[in-house]
Design a protein around this motif. Structure first.
Motif, PDB file in Angstrom:
ATOM      1  N   UNK A 243       0.857  -1.190   0.000  1.00 13.75           N
ATOM      2  CA  UNK A 243       0.000   0.000   0.000  1.00 13.75           C
ATOM      3  C   UNK A 243       0.892   1.239   0.000  1.00 13.75           C
ATOM      4  N   UNK A 244       0.946   1.876  -1.154  1.00 17.45           N
ATOM      5  CA  UNK A 244       1.858   2.993  -1.359  1.00 17.45           C
ATOM      6  C   UNK A 244       1.256   3.950  -2.363  1.00 17.45           C
ATOM      7  N   UNK A 280      11.076  -3.877   4.028  1.00 16.53           N
ATOM      8  CA  UNK A 280      10.421  -3.168   5.124  1.00 16.53           C
ATOM      9  C   UNK A 280      10.455  -1.659   4.938  1.00 16.53           C
ATOM     10  N   UNK A 281      11.441  -1.152   4.199  1.00 14.53           N
ATOM     11  CA  UNK A 281      11.613   0.285   4.050  1.00 14.53           C
ATOM     12  C   UNK A 281      11.206   0.822   2.686  1.00 14.53           C
ATOM     13  N   UNK A 282      11.233  -0.017   1.660  1.00 15.86           N
ATOM     14  CA  UNK A 282      11.033   0.503   0.308  1.00 15.86           C
ATOM     15  C   UNK A 282      10.446  -0.558  -0.613  1.00 15.86           C
ATOM     16  N   UNK A 283      10.039  -0.076  -1.784  1.00 13.78           N
ATOM     17  CA  UNK A 283       9.572  -0.941  -2.864  1.00 13.78           C
ATOM     18  C   UNK A 283      10.485  -0.702  -4.062  1.00 13.78           C
ATOM     19  N   UNK A 284      11.042  -1.787  -4.609  1.00 17.19           N
ATOM     20  CA  UNK A 284      11.940  -1.691  -5.755  1.00 17.19           C
ATOM     21  C   UNK A 284      11.265  -2.307  -6.972  1.00 17.19           C
ATOM     22  N   UNK A 285      11.269  -1.560  -8.075  1.00 13.96           N
ATOM     23  CA  UNK A 285      10.698  -2.030  -9.330  1.00 13.96           C
ATOM     24  C   UNK A 285      11.814  -2.090 -10.358  1.00 13.96           C
ATOM     25  N   UNK A 286      12.035  -3.274 -10.930  1.00 10.85           N
ATOM     26  CA  UNK A 286      13.066  -3.490 -11.939  1.00 10.85           C
ATOM     27  C   UNK A 286      12.403  -3.724 -13.291  1.00 10.85           C
ATOM     28  N   UNK A 287      12.808  -2.955 -14.281  1.00  8.81           N
ATOM     29  CA  UNK A 287      12.280  -3.088 -15.640  1.00  8.81           C
ATOM     30  C   UNK A 287      13.450  -3.332 -16.575  1.00  8.81           C
ATOM     31  N   UNK A 288      13.444  -4.459 -17.257  1.00  6.90           N
ATOM     32  CA  UNK A 288      14.533  -4.826 -18.165  1.00  6.90           C
ATOM     33  C   UNK A 288      13.988  -4.980 -19.582  1.00  6.90           C
ATOM     34  N   UNK A 316       8.756  12.622  -3.451  1.00  6.57           N
ATOM     35  CA  UNK A 316       9.375  11.826  -2.389  1.00  6.57           C
ATOM     36  C   UNK A 316      10.608  12.484  -1.768  1.00  6.57           C
ATOM     37  N   UNK A 317      11.123  13.557  -2.363  1.00  5.49           N
ATOM     38  CA  UNK A 317      12.376  14.122  -1.871  1.00  5.49           C
ATOM     39  C   UNK A 317      13.538  13.193  -2.203  1.00  5.49           C
ATOM     40  N   UNK A 318      14.441  13.053  -1.239  1.00  6.42           N
ATOM     41  CA  UNK A 318      15.619  12.201  -1.451  1.00  6.42           C
ATOM     42  C   UNK A 318      15.334  10.723  -1.190  1.00  6.42           C
ATOM     43  N   UNK A 339       8.641   3.551   1.477  1.00  2.18           N
ATOM     44  CA  UNK A 339       7.311   3.276   2.027  1.00  2.18           C
ATOM     45  C   UNK A 339       6.837   4.378   2.961  1.00  2.18           C
ATOM     46  N   UNK A 340       7.763   5.205   3.453  1.00  2.31           N
ATOM     47  CA  UNK A 340       7.394   6.348   4.272  1.00  2.31           C
ATOM     48  C   UNK A 340       6.880   7.439   3.341  1.00  2.31           C
TER      49      UNK A 340
END
Length: 346
Positions: A243-244, A280-288, A316-318, A339-340
């Motif tokens: 949920x983001x 726990x801290x982020x969501x990573x999306x990889x597109x190749x 999102x800032x930095x 995620x924050x």
């Protein structure tokens, strides 16, 4: 009207973490120096500085702790209520610390010439002046945040609008061609196109990551009809999408780049791989996608990626990042979303 106002959090500064907490202590020390070296005192200013610094630090720390505990509640009040509550908190803390300090210093023989009432009232007067100055700084902070938020929304919408024409033009052509070949496919294409139009018309707004991925699938479905078997898709998504909230049409331009500079640039096409990794801290999306150095339009691709980076920075800032690389002969884009959510820390 009051319910609507109370439902929207007021942008209070976050004094509970990091640099803001350090700034509070620096300002407290500045007040202590001014009081210690004020003219008209007989005691040594350096001796006074040590005692006053200890006194001011206790007030600053306890007031800051109380403010942090009350901040979620205060953020939903009117500005006048917030100011009055903060002043009352500062007065109560000052009175408490002043009572304890007077008892300690009086027993030590330091405040024999000063009465209890005079000591308390003098400190409360100083607290009033400092509190009014802090409220003024808080108002300036809130106004600046509102101006930056409005500017960011305007810039976000402008950057979003620059990305829209490419895929809308291609999608319209695809839908028009399908009407002559497959009526059901044409109907689905128009439905997908309607959703993409709807998202494009709300440039700069935020949608859920699940909705963004749905739009991405709809875009690739349109391109699949146009390109045919020359393009394959491989999605690796978790069962539950995190949920983001993200700016609308953040992933779609990355897929558009993959189609234009990967699939269309290769004679035999290739595969677009989309993978989502949640931590726990982020969501990573990889597109190749396939990499064709001789035909790769790196300059155009770079401009599009730069636009997306600006949009992520504004929202999102930095906390977000967008990087590209060549891995195993494929062009890969790595999108990291925190995620924050923006504004969660004030």
């Amino acid at each position: 009207m009051n319910r609507a106002a109370n439902a929207t959090p007021y942008p209070l500064p976050d004094l509970c973490h990091g640099r803001m907490a350090l700034r509070v202590l620096v300002l407290a020390q500045a007040v202590a120096i001014l009081l210690a070296f004020a003219p008209g005192t007989l005691e040594s200013p350096w001796q006074r500085l040590g005692l006053i610094s200890l006194f001011v630090y206790w007030i600053a720390l306890l007031s800051g702790y109380g403010y942090c505990k009350l901040r979620p509640l205060l953020s939903r009040q009117k500005p006048l209520t917030i100011a009055a509550s903060c002043l009352l908190l500062l007065f109560l803390t000052t009175a408490l610390i002043s009572c304890l300090a007077w008892l300690w210093l009086h027993d030590a023989g330091v405040l024999l010439s000063q009465s209890f009432l005079h000591f308390i009232l003098a400190n409360l007067m100083i607290a009033l002046v400092v509190g009014l100055m802090a409220i003024q700084l808080g108002l300036m902070h809130a106004e600046r945040n509102q101006q930056l938020a409005a500017q960011s929304r305007a810039e976000l919408g402008a950057l979003q609008a620059r990305i829209q024409p490419h895929f809308l033009f291609n999608s319209l052509n695809t839908a028009a061609e399908l009407t002559q070949q497959d009526s059901q496919a044409a109907e689905q294409a128009l439905l997908n196109l309607a959703d993409l139009f709807r998202a494009a018309m709300h440039a700069g707004e935020q949608i859920s990551l699940a909705e963004e991925l749905t739009l991405a699938r709809q875009y690739l479905a349109l391109e699949q009809w146009r390109i045919g078997e020359r393009m394959q898709q491989h999605w690796q998504l978790p069962t539950t999408i995190p949920k983001l909230q993200v700016p609308a049409l953040t992933i779609q331009p990355l897929l558009e780049n993959a189609v234009r500079h990967g699939i269309e640039s290769c004679q035999h096409g290739g595969s677009i791989d989309i993978e989502l990794i949640s931590s726990s801290q982020s969501v990573t999306i990889l597109i190749s996608n396939p990499f064709a150095p001789a035909l790769d339009k790196s300059r155009s691709n770079g401009v599009a990626l730069a636009n997306i980076r600006q949009r992520l920075q504004l929202y999102f800032g930095d906390g977000a990042s967008l990087n590209r690389s060549i891995v195993d002969g494929k062009f890969r884009v790595k999108l990291v979303l925190p995620k924050t959510q923006p504004g969660a820390n004030g």
